[in-house]
Design a protein around this motif. Structure first.
Motif, PDB file in Angstrom:
ATOM      1  N   GLY A 189       0.814  -1.207   0.000  1.00 56.18           N
ATOM      2  CA  GLY A 189       0.000   0.000   0.000  1.00 56.18           C
ATOM      3  C   GLY A 189       0.847   1.256   0.000  1.00 56.18           C
ATOM      4  O   GLY A 189       0.543   2.236  -0.694  1.00 56.18           O
ATOM      5  N   GLN A 190       1.923   1.240   0.761  1.00 54.01           N
ATOM      6  CA  GLN A 190       2.826   2.382   0.815  1.00 54.01           C
ATOM      7  C   GLN A 190       3.541   2.576  -0.521  1.00 54.01           C
ATOM      8  O   GLN A 190       3.710   3.699  -0.989  1.00 54.01           O
ATOM      9  N   VAL A 191       3.948   1.472  -1.140  1.00 53.43           N
ATOM     10  CA  VAL A 191       4.625   1.544  -2.433  1.00 53.43           C
ATOM     11  C   VAL A 191       3.688   2.107  -3.498  1.00 53.43           C
ATOM     12  O   VAL A 191       4.080   2.962  -4.307  1.00 53.43           O
ATOM     13  N   LEU A 192       2.446   1.655  -3.494  1.00 52.92           N
ATOM     14  CA  LEU A 192       1.481   2.136  -4.483  1.00 52.92           C
ATOM     15  C   LEU A 192       1.206   3.622  -4.309  1.00 52.92           C
ATOM     16  O   LEU A 192       1.191   4.388  -5.285  1.00 52.92           O
ATOM     17  N   ALA A 193       1.003   4.044  -3.072  1.00 51.46           N
ATOM     18  CA  ALA A 193       0.725   5.457  -2.809  1.00 51.46           C
ATOM     19  C   ALA A 193       1.924   6.318  -3.203  1.00 51.46           C
ATOM     20  O   ALA A 193       1.763   7.406  -3.782  1.00 51.46           O
ATOM     21  N   ARG A 194       3.116   5.846  -2.896  1.00 51.97           N
ATOM     22  CA  ARG A 194       4.321   6.596  -3.245  1.00 51.97           C
ATOM     23  C   ARG A 194       4.474   6.700  -4.757  1.00 51.97           C
ATOM     24  O   ARG A 194       4.861   7.746  -5.283  1.00 51.97           O
ATOM     25  N   SER A 195       4.182   5.634  -5.465  1.00 54.19           N
ATOM     26  CA  SER A 195       4.316   5.642  -6.925  1.00 54.19           C
ATOM     27  C   SER A 195       3.438   6.711  -7.553  1.00 54.19           C
ATOM     28  O   SER A 195       3.882   7.471  -8.430  1.00 54.19           O
ATOM     29  N   VAL A 196       2.191   6.767  -7.118  1.00 55.01           N
ATOM     30  CA  VAL A 196       1.259   7.756  -7.672  1.00 55.01           C
ATOM     31  C   VAL A 196       1.707   9.167  -7.305  1.00 55.01           C
ATOM     32  O   VAL A 196       1.667  10.083  -8.134  1.00 55.01           O
ATOM     33  N   ALA A 197       2.147   9.361  -6.072  1.00 52.53           N
ATOM     34  CA  ALA A 197       2.584  10.689  -5.633  1.00 52.53           C
ATOM     35  C   ALA A 197       3.770  11.176  -6.459  1.00 52.53           C
ATOM     36  O   ALA A 197       3.806  12.332  -6.903  1.00 52.53           O
ATOM     37  N   LYS A 202       3.783  15.102  -6.574  1.00 55.66           N
ATOM     38  CA  LYS A 202       3.415  15.472  -5.207  1.00 55.66           C
ATOM     39  C   LYS A 202       4.500  15.038  -4.221  1.00 55.66           C
ATOM     40  O   LYS A 202       5.386  14.265  -4.550  1.00 55.66           O
ATOM     41  N   ASP A 203       4.398  15.541  -3.003  1.00 51.78           N
ATOM     42  CA  ASP A 203       5.386  15.213  -1.978  1.00 51.78           C
ATOM     43  C   ASP A 203       5.260  13.758  -1.522  1.00 51.78           C
ATOM     44  O   ASP A 203       4.156  13.193  -1.475  1.00 51.78           O
ATOM     45  N   ILE A 204       6.414  13.161  -1.192  1.00 51.69           N
ATOM     46  CA  ILE A 204       6.448  11.905  -0.458  1.00 51.69           C
ATOM     47  C   ILE A 204       7.083  12.222   0.897  1.00 51.69           C
ATOM     48  O   ILE A 204       7.442  13.365   1.171  1.00 51.69           O
ATOM     49  N   THR A 205       7.219  11.218   1.735  1.00 50.82           N
ATOM     50  CA  THR A 205       7.806  11.430   3.057  1.00 50.82           C
ATOM     51  C   THR A 205       9.178  10.796   3.128  1.00 50.82           C
ATOM     52  O   THR A 205       9.341   9.610   2.847  1.00 50.82           O
ATOM     53  N   ARG A 213       9.911  16.237  -2.424  1.00 48.39           N
ATOM     54  CA  ARG A 213       9.346  16.147  -3.769  1.00 48.39           C
ATOM     55  C   ARG A 213      10.425  15.710  -4.746  1.00 48.39           C
ATOM     56  O   ARG A 213      11.518  16.282  -4.784  1.00 48.39           O
ATOM     57  N   LEU A 214      10.122  14.694  -5.546  1.00 51.26           N
ATOM     58  CA  LEU A 214      11.076  14.132  -6.494  1.00 51.26           C
ATOM     59  C   LEU A 214      10.590  14.370  -7.920  1.00 51.26           C
ATOM     60  O   LEU A 214       9.445  14.042  -8.248  1.00 51.26           O
ATOM     61  N   ALA A 215      11.456  14.933  -8.742  1.00 54.49           N
ATOM     62  CA  ALA A 215      11.152  15.096 -10.162  1.00 54.49           C
ATOM     63  C   ALA A 215      11.676  13.868 -10.891  1.00 54.49           C
ATOM     64  O   ALA A 215      12.874  13.586 -10.859  1.00 54.49           O
ATOM     65  N   ALA A 216      10.798  13.129 -11.534  1.00 59.98           N
ATOM     66  CA  ALA A 216      11.239  11.888 -12.176  1.00 59.98           C
ATOM     67  C   ALA A 216      10.471  11.637 -13.463  1.00 59.98           C
ATOM     68  O   ALA A 216       9.267  11.875 -13.532  1.00 59.98           O
ATOM     69  N   ARG A 217      11.207  11.142 -14.456  1.00 55.31           N
ATOM     70  CA  ARG A 217      10.581  10.705 -15.701  1.00 55.31           C
ATOM     71  C   ARG A 217      10.471   9.185 -15.754  1.00 55.31           C
ATOM     72  O   ARG A 217       9.834   8.637 -16.645  1.00 55.31           O
ATOM     73  N   ILE A 235       1.263  -1.465  -9.492  1.00 54.31           N
ATOM     74  CA  ILE A 235       1.703  -0.085  -9.668  1.00 54.31           C
ATOM     75  C   ILE A 235       1.185   0.468 -10.988  1.00 54.31           C
ATOM     76  O   ILE A 235       0.653   1.585 -11.048  1.00 54.31           O
ATOM     77  N   ARG A 236       1.333  -0.302 -12.044  1.00 53.98           N
ATOM     78  CA  ARG A 236       0.869   0.179 -13.351  1.00 53.98           C
ATOM     79  C   ARG A 236      -0.636   0.420 -13.345  1.00 53.98           C
ATOM     80  O   ARG A 236      -1.110   1.436 -13.876  1.00 53.98           O
ATOM     81  N   ASP A 237      -1.375  -0.483 -12.749  1.00 53.35           N
ATOM     82  CA  ASP A 237      -2.829  -0.308 -12.675  1.00 53.35           C
ATOM     83  C   ASP A 237      -3.197   0.909 -11.825  1.00 53.35           C
ATOM     84  O   ASP A 237      -4.133   1.655 -12.151  1.00 53.35           O
ATOM     85  N   GLU A 238      -2.457   1.101 -10.738  1.00 54.09           N
ATOM     86  CA  GLU A 238      -2.727   2.241  -9.852  1.00 54.09           C
ATOM     87  C   GLU A 238      -2.430   3.560 -10.565  1.00 54.09           C
ATOM     88  O   GLU A 238      -3.185   4.533 -10.431  1.00 54.09           O
ATOM     89  N   LEU A 239      -1.369   3.595 -11.312  1.00 53.32           N
ATOM     90  CA  LEU A 239      -1.038   4.794 -12.075  1.00 53.32           C
ATOM     91  C   LEU A 239      -2.107   5.087 -13.124  1.00 53.32           C
ATOM     92  O   LEU A 239      -2.537   6.238 -13.289  1.00 53.32           O
ATOM     93  N   ALA A 240      -2.531   4.046 -13.820  1.00 51.52           N
ATOM     94  CA  ALA A 240      -3.576   4.228 -14.831  1.00 51.52           C
ATOM     95  C   ALA A 240      -4.864   4.730 -14.191  1.00 51.52           C
ATOM     96  O   ALA A 240      -5.546   5.604 -14.736  1.00 51.52           O
ATOM     97  N   GLY A 241      -5.176   4.178 -13.012  1.00 49.26           N
ATOM     98  CA  GLY A 241      -6.382   4.610 -12.309  1.00 49.26           C
ATOM     99  C   GLY A 241      -6.334   6.061 -11.878  1.00 49.26           C
ATOM    100  O   GLY A 241      -7.373   6.708 -11.697  1.00 49.26           O
ATOM    101  N   ALA A 242      -5.109   6.582 -11.714  1.00 46.93           N
ATOM    102  CA  ALA A 242      -4.933   7.981 -11.326  1.00 46.93           C
ATOM    103  C   ALA A 242      -4.809   8.899 -12.542  1.00 46.93           C
ATOM    104  O   ALA A 242      -4.520  10.090 -12.395  1.00 46.93           O
ATOM    105  N   GLY A 243      -5.015   8.332 -13.725  1.00 47.20           N
ATOM    106  CA  GLY A 243      -4.954   9.130 -14.943  1.00 47.20           C
ATOM    107  C   GLY A 243      -3.554   9.388 -15.448  1.00 47.20           C
ATOM    108  O   GLY A 243      -3.333  10.320 -16.228  1.00 47.20           O
TER     109      GLY A 243
END
Length: 250
Positions: A189-197, A202-205, A213-217, A235-243
């Motif tokens: 759950g933490q990994v998924l939330a971090r991936s989307v952030a 957005k900020d992570i902790t 905040r991490l700038a990443a491509r 992770i891929r599904d979670e990212l897709a779900g977040a648009g």
């Protein structure tokens, strides 16, 4: 939009660590071990063939010569020797990538070499010289603000900023060493939330609780973690779900 990469081909002979076939159905870039920390000719060829078939970009995951330590032990390698060994690894993988109808699309250091090149300008310059010796202006994947990226930029090579879905960060944006608590995130759950952030900017902790905040491509999930293939798919599904579109950077 963000790229999703993972370390693949991390086996040797009859020993296999990563579930390459399953990971290649989720990631868009494959960091293929080139024989120095893991990998062998048969494994490299198999992974390249499958990556090409799946439309996944092939990257050379170059390392210190350290099979016994999986490339995670600190080493002092003379710059000229390191440059030659980096070029050698890229060239070896290029043979199999071309045979599969593709090619090496980028370079990413592994383990101790990756971390060393964050702050060591000499080792970073040697890696970049190895990339140049290999004969193509390949993008270099690494930590934002690293000496590796500074050296690559100075040499005219493209740089790709990378973040990690399953690693802990210090407040300065560097990775928590694996020898310290909080280095690896094991809660899905933490990994998924971090991936989307990260993908959403957005900020992570950080490990000390401060916002970061991490700038990443490109976003990395380690292929040698338990259930890595399942996690990469989630992770891929979670990212897709977040648009967020998941697409290779090259």
């Amino acid at each position: 939009m963000i790229d999703l990469n993972a370390d693949l081909g991390e086996g040797f002979g009859r020993w296999r660590l990563t579930d390459d076939e399953a990971l290649l159905t989720s990631v868009t870039s494959a960091n293929v071990a080139c024989g120095f920390h893991a990998g062998d000719p048969v494994t490299m060829r198999r992974v390249c063939e499958r990556a090409a078939a799946e439309g996944v970009r092939i990257g050379a995951q170059v390392s210190y010569r350290d099979l016994a330590g999986f490339g995670r032990r600190s080493m002092d390698v003379p710059a000229a020797e390191l440059a030659a060994e980096v070029a050698y690894q890229i060239g070896a993988l290029e043979i199999f990538a071309r045979a599969a109808g593709a090619g090496v699309a980028y370079v990413k250091p592994h383990g101790a070499l990756y971390n060393r090149c964050v702050r060591d300008s000499v080792q970073a310059a040697a890696v970049v010289e190895g990339v140049r010796t290999a004969g193509a202006p390949l993008p270099v994947l690494g930590l934002p603000g690293s000496e590796l990226h500074a050296a690559a930029t100075a040499a005219g090579l493209p740089v790709i900023d990378e973040a990690f879905a399953d690693r802990g960060y210090r407040p300065d944006g560097t990775l928590v060493p694996r020898s310290e608590p909080g280095a690896v995130l094991t809660d899905p759950g933490q990994v998924l939330a971090r991936s989307v952030a990260i993908a959403a900017g957005k900020d992570i902790t950080a490990v000390d609780g401060t916002p970061l905040r991490l700038a990443a491509r490109s976003l990395c999930v380690h292929g040698d973690t338990p259930d890595a293939a399942s996690l990469a798919r989630r992770i891929r599904d979670e990212l897709a779900g977040a648009g967020i579109t998941v697409r290779a950077f090259v």
